[in-house]
Design an enzyme around this catalytic site. Structure first.
Site, mmCIF file in Angstrom:
data_model
loop_
_atom_site.group_PDB
_atom_site.id
_atom_site.type_symbol
_atom_site.label_atom_id
_atom_site.label_comp_id
_atom_site.label_asym_id
_atom_site.label_seq_id
_atom_site.Cartn_x
_atom_site.Cartn_y
_atom_site.Cartn_z
ATOM 1 N N HIS A 19 0.652 -1.332 -0.154
ATOM 2 C CA HIS A 19 0.106 0.033 -0.113
ATOM 3 C C HIS A 19 0.832 1.235 -0.027
ATOM 4 C CE1 HIS A 19 -3.082 2.542 2.315
ATOM 5 N NE2 HIS A 19 -3.024 2.923 1.032
ATOM 6 N N LEU B 173 5.698 2.868 2.874
ATOM 7 C CA LEU B 173 4.964 1.683 2.363
ATOM 8 C C LEU B 173 4.743 0.717 3.411
ATOM 9 C CD1 LEU B 173 4.340 -0.246 -0.207
ATOM 10 C CD2 LEU B 173 6.689 -0.867 0.162
ATOM 11 N N GLU B 174 3.158 0.459 3.129
ATOM 12 C CA GLU B 174 2.667 -0.201 4.328
ATOM 13 C C GLU B 174 2.411 -1.712 3.346
ATOM 14 O OE1 GLU B 174 -1.381 0.088 7.156
ATOM 15 O OE2 GLU B 174 -1.407 0.817 5.258
ATOM 16 N N VAL B 175 3.255 -2.748 4.000
ATOM 17 C CA VAL B 175 2.910 -4.090 3.436
ATOM 18 C C VAL B 175 2.269 -4.823 4.303
ATOM 19 C CG1 VAL B 175 4.489 -6.172 3.088
ATOM 20 C CG2 VAL B 175 5.693 -3.914 2.528
ATOM 21 N N THR C 133 -3.266 2.169 8.154
ATOM 22 C CA THR C 133 -3.270 3.534 7.887
ATOM 23 C C THR C 133 -4.667 3.978 7.334
ATOM 24 O OG1 THR C 133 -2.548 3.089 5.794
ATOM 25 C CG2 THR C 133 -1.107 4.037 7.446
#
Length: 742
Positions: A475, A486-488, A524
């Site tokens: 994301h 960066l949201e993994v 988030t």
């Protein structure tokens, strides 16, 4: 003449980071190399080490001059040891440390023999200040060589007279610019400003510095060279105008007034360091170097122990720790090698992801449904690269080399060679399922499939996969090339190897990466929902658009929640809303009035119909953002007058929106969506703009106290009902008094 010959032995202090050897030509090579550490930082022993070495240089008749070099491959000195600063407990202790630093660098300035800094790699903070105290500076032209005073980013100011010495060399305006922003200075710019006396290829750096040192020694004090081959720094018409302005008392007054005004507009008064930086430079300009040293020492002492500096230093430690975090607990797990990415979707997100991948040296195959869509995506990428060329961050050749890594297609060609496929298509589960099946049918066996969805659980997307262990969420945030997070997202089925690969790719792309467990909205998007919903409830209660946004900006957010809603897209929020409500119930419910905006075809900035005016209507109103007053009629509300007092107190506006986000972050931690409070704080700050000086949701709860946060939330729960249900993790923390950080 070689630099390996020596007529003197190493310094007697074997464990000292500072050593000295003398070349046959009389140049002492002083090497700074902190044992056992990857980069050089200034340690508590620095002042004593420097005093000893400078004494040797002064007393040894064989030494004519000295050069200061680094023992590290790619770093000169990267500033002070932050652990050392974090351990300081009183302002007096920090002030004394600062004054000791002043005396240490004066030993360089007052040396009877010239000292030249030979800089390859990063010379930042205290490192640059040491370099500026030297009699000359020679820089390598390598990309790794950068100068900067980033202390302001930690809530501090340069503490060993770097601001004044930069102003002395480059002018007050340059010192203000670099001191207030903390931005880097490249070698070419340093030479242009007169900070660097020469810039040469790295292989001849030491010899060039040594030759300059001997030249200065032959000329005698005050050891002030001219830049190589020139009469002085290059001064264009604008530079001459600036110089004349700075030499004029009225001009200086205007310069500092403008700096003060712009700083207050930018910081909202939440960050004291920029104000103190201006104070130091103003004192230097008006009362001289010695007076400014005293102001600097007192300011440094106060700032080091301030809550703002502590929160920013904690954030620094957190992000540094995350650079070493592979995203998985098993240290034996290694990421796959990714040489090519297939990017499906060439919209703003897809094109942005393509750009950061190209910039990292990864080949990209960009795919969309038609040539027009691909053309827009390609233009987006080339515009970013073109802008970097204009700013001289890239050469035209480097731009072309990056673009050569990009190919485009409207079909499945090129998919077989991709190691990782990222999709950024419309937020619709059926569409994403179709893309996933297509990739598995036409891509290489075992290809990793990553979704850039912002709300749909990855497990639901992976339900269409033959190999769900290869499906992961990545994301990104818009605009991708500017937003650092960066949201993994991993599901129960995602393999650790795939998670580690997504994290490694994100780091290559220059992102700060958090790994979260799967769920609706992940982390988030989930915490952003209640924050923006509460702003909508306030709007329905008669608080104006401006009053809501102004209150939250005053609390420290970069933009208000209603302005952010326009950026995200009212239609996107409306699409995601039902998904959130289904998963979390009343906590995610917006006021009924918001559906009226969707019915009125208000999508926000994208169609220039939202909370604010855009395009010609905005230009007609003049500078700044102007609310679209027609919103009130759509919502069935009276148009507020500019001078009307808000029906809700400013503090309540701030608390209601911010505490909704904080409470949902606590829900995420308690449910295991987050791996740690650290990840929650980093994600909120870097992904959503939570005020950095408050440390993030969990640091904020620790600062205020869990019991006090719970008390405030329970007050709102009694007033507004279930959307304010306190998180069990908060209730437990309030009961036990346990902090989220030790």
């Amino acid at each position: 003449m070689t630099t390996t010959e020596s007529t003197a032995t190493q310094s007697p202090a074997a464990k000292s980071p500072v050593s000295l050897e003398v070349r046959p030509d009389g140049v002492a090579v002083v090497t700074y190399d902190v044992p056992g550490e990857a980069v050089n930082t200034l340690k508590p022993t620095f002042a004593g080490d420097l005093e000893r070495i400078m004494g040797q240089i002064a007393s040894n008749p064989l030494i004519k001059a000295a050069i200061l070099v680094s023992g590290k491959a790619d770093t000169w000195i990267a500033g002070a040891d932050i652990d050392m600063l974090k351990s300081v407990t009183t302002a007096a202790q920090a002030e004394a440390m600062c004054r000791a630093g002043h005396e240490a660098v004066l030993r360089i300035v007052r040396s009877p023999k010239p000292i030249v800094a030979a800089i390859h790699g990063a010379a930042l903070g205290g490192g640059l200040e040491v370099a500026l105290a030297c009699h000359a500076r020679v820089l390598s032209d390598d990309k790794k060589t950068v100068l900067g005073l980033p202390e302001v980013q930690l809530g501090l100011l340069p503490g060993i007279n770097g601001l004044q010495r930069l102003a002395e060399r480059a002018g007050l305006q340059a010192a203000l610019d670099h001191g207030l922003t903390g931005k880097n200075m490249r070698p070419s710019k340093a030479r242009q400003l007169g900070v660097a006396d020469d810039v040469v290829p790295a292989p001849i750096l030491k010899e060039t510095a040594a030759a300059l040192a001997l030249k200065l020694a032959a000329a005698g004090p005050p050891f002030r060279p001219q830049p190589a081959g020139k009469k002085g720094p290059k001064l264009d018409a604008a530079a001459l105008t600036r110089a004349a302005l700075e030499q004029n008392p009225i001009g200086r007054a205007v310069l500092f007034q403008q700096a003060q005004k712009q700083t207050r507009e930018k910081t909202g008064g939440h960050y004291p360091a920029p104000e103190r930086i201006i104070e130091v430079l103003r004192t230097y300009a008006e009362r001289g170097f010695d007076a400014s040293r005293d102001v600097e020492a007192r300011a440094f002492g106060e700032l080091v122990v301030s809550s703002t500096a502590h929160r920013l230093m904690e954030l620094f430690f957190a992000t540094n720790a995350m650079k070493k975090d592979t995203g998985v607990d098993d240290p034996s797990v290694q990421p796959r090698k990714v040489e090519k990415i297939a990017m499906i979707g060439a919209g703003l997100m897809g094109a942005g992801i393509a750009y950061v991948s190209l910039n990292a040296g990864i080949a990209v195959r960009l795919r969309d449904r038609d040539d027009a869509s691909l053309g827009r995506g390609l233009k987006y990428v080339t515009d970013i690269l073109g802008d970097r060329v204009k700013k001289k961050q890239l050469t035209p050749l480097e731009r072309d080399q990056k673009l050569a890594l990009l190919t485009t297609t409207t079909d499945t060609s090129g998919l077989k060679s991709a190691d990782l496929v990222i999709e950024a298509v419309f937020e619709d589960l059926a569409v994403k399922h179709a893309v996933l099946r297509d990739v598995e049918a036409n891509g290489k066996d075992g290809v990793i499939f990553a979704s850039n969805t912002s709300s749909i659980p990855i497990s639901r997307i992976a339900a269409a996969s033959r190999r769900p262990e290869n499906v992961v969420g990545m994301h990104y945030f818009s605009p991708v090339h500017k937003m650092p997070l960066l949201e993994v997202i991993r599901t129960e089925a995602t393999s650790p190897e795939v998670v580690a690969t997504a994290v490694a790719v994100g780091k290559r792309q220059g992102k700060t990466v958090i790994v979260v467990n799967d769920g609706v909205g992940f982390y988030t998007s989930r915490i952003l929902g209640p924050y923006m919903n509460e702003a909508s409830w306030l709007l329905a209660e008669g608080v104006s658009i401006e009053q809501v946004d102004r209150a939250l900006v005053a609390w420290g957010w970069p933009v208000g929640p209603l302005a952010l809603l326009d950026e995200v897209g009212i239609d996107v929020a409306a699409h995601i809303g039902p998904i959130m409500i289904e998963a979390f119930g009343d906590r995610m419910s917006p006021p009924p009035t918001m559906a009226k905006l969707v019915s009125d075809d208000r999508k926000g900035r994208k169609n220039e119909r939202g909370m604010y005016l855009y395009g010609a209507a905005a230009k007609k109103k003049g500078k700044g953002k102007h609310p679209d007053e027609s919103v009130y009629a759509v919502l069935g509300l009276p148009v507020p007058k500019a001078k009307d007092k808000p029906p809700v107190a400013v503090e309540e506006i701030q608390m209601r929106c911010s505490l909704q986000l904080v409470n949902e972050a606590l829900h995420c931690l308690g449910e295991g969506v987050l791996r740690s409070p650290r990840d929650g704080d980093v994600g909120a700050i870097f992904g959503l703009g939570f005020p950095p000086f408050r440390g993030g949701p969990f640091r904020y709860v620790d600062a205020l106290g869990p019991a006090e946060v719970l008390r405030r939330i329970e007050v709102y729960e009694r007033r507004f009902g279930k959307r304010w249900t306190p998180a069990p993790a908060l209730v437990e923390a309030a009961r036990t008094g346990k902090r989220f950080y030790d």
